[in-house]
Scaffold this active site. Sequence first.
Site, PDB file in Angstrom:
ATOM      1  CG  ASP A 297      -0.226   0.250   2.513  1.00 56.89           C
ATOM      2  OD1 ASP A 297       0.698  -0.539   2.829  1.00 56.89           O
ATOM      3  OD2 ASP A 297      -0.553   1.222   3.221  1.00 56.89           O
TER       4      ASP A 297
ATOM      5  CD  GLU B 203       3.921   1.436   7.100  1.00 57.44           C
ATOM      6  OE1 GLU B 203       4.528   1.922   8.070  1.00 57.44           O
ATOM      7  OE2 GLU B 203       3.730   2.061   6.028  1.00 57.44           O
TER       8      GLU B 203
END
Length: 451
Positions: free
Chosen positions: A92, A156
């Site tokens: 991500d 994250e």
Amino acid sequence: MSPNPIAETVASLMPKAKAELTELVAFKSVADFDQFPKSESEAAAGWVADALRAEGFQDVALLDTPDGTQSVYGFLPGPEGAPTVLLYAHYDVQPPLDEAAWATPPFELTERDGRWYGRGSADCKGGVIMHLLALRALKANGGVPVNVKVIAEGSEEQGTGGLERYAEAHPDLLTADTIIIGDAGNFRVGLPTVTATLRGMTLVRISVDTLEGNLHSGQFGGAAPDALAALVRALDSLRAEDGSTTIDGLTSDAAWDGLQYEESDFRRDAKVLDGVELIGEGTVADRIWARPAVTVLGIDCPPVIGATPSVQAAARALISLRVPPGVDAAEATKLLQAHLEAHTPWGAQVRTEQIGQGQPFRADTTSPAYAAMAEAMGEAYPGEEMQYAGQGGSIPLCNTLSSLYPRAEILLIGLSEPEAQIHAVNESVSPEELERLSVAEALFLQKYATS
């Protein structure tokens, strides 16, 4: 780079690495599904899973984590009796911010002036490619000498804790002898560095109310309490005159005794405007690695365009506090909330709410894995000795893994050196760093297997 079979193999794989990073960067995998389609993150997760399967990984799975995102897991068995190494990265990314400010489209990997530009190129899709390169180099030169687990996180950057909660619920999944977190970076391009400490983080939202509704500033201004002004006073109380963070009860005088960060280098890396002073006191390393730092991330108030002559009845802000090693993030959160409530003036009604939190981290740099990494980095970066640095950012997963697996050795390396400008516009990765760190990781796995 000194010629050796691992280095030669990685060099030959760099065109493929660029092509793969181009594919991975193209996914708009921002795990904020109010802004970006969830399908983009799911497609990126699928890409990583397919890449692991292609390398012979077993038990490849898309793990549905409690925050609604997916982490990708895979296991590559090594020789019988070999140690197990967990390789971590995240797929991500941060939002691109102002896309018009990018010199080239943020989700198109573009080569310019010797660097590859694109959102996630360094943080941390490049880390996924780094792990793949290292494993491919080993397979081409006698095989992977350890058991390998890979975990690629899907949220994250959002700090929502999905993978931490999943790992806590499935503690056997990620157990390993050594863990390599590929989400840090060298202190400088060409200077091999492991990150020994991370600051933790807490996010607190403050809401201030003073009136039942906005009032005409001409009719009531001067006596009616302004919620926005009260909020500004409260926020200003978080800093001393020199800009140091000042939260009642929170220690802010710790010192960093390792690698130092020259002020001139920091000014250049941070792109501080001419004539603007740095804030705080002590060395730069003290300020960014060893001490707390508060940042106002956003304020809800009327924009300048369209503003009316009104006394504001309500205002709120989101505040980030970076918490240094040795300080409990939960206690720091309580101190921040108490400070804000005590320093909001005029009896204004104030509410504080914790939004997110992660503990700081300190690695044991005396472990055998660090000795093996120092030797590997010395070969991958001829003439350079591995350095130990801190990082002001937070990776909450480190503390979760350290708690779940207290005997595991944890090392932090990666591609996010200062020129990468992670989280900013025009993020980029140095292909030379990608190549050398992939070599270093492969050499580490070889050395660690026999240590």
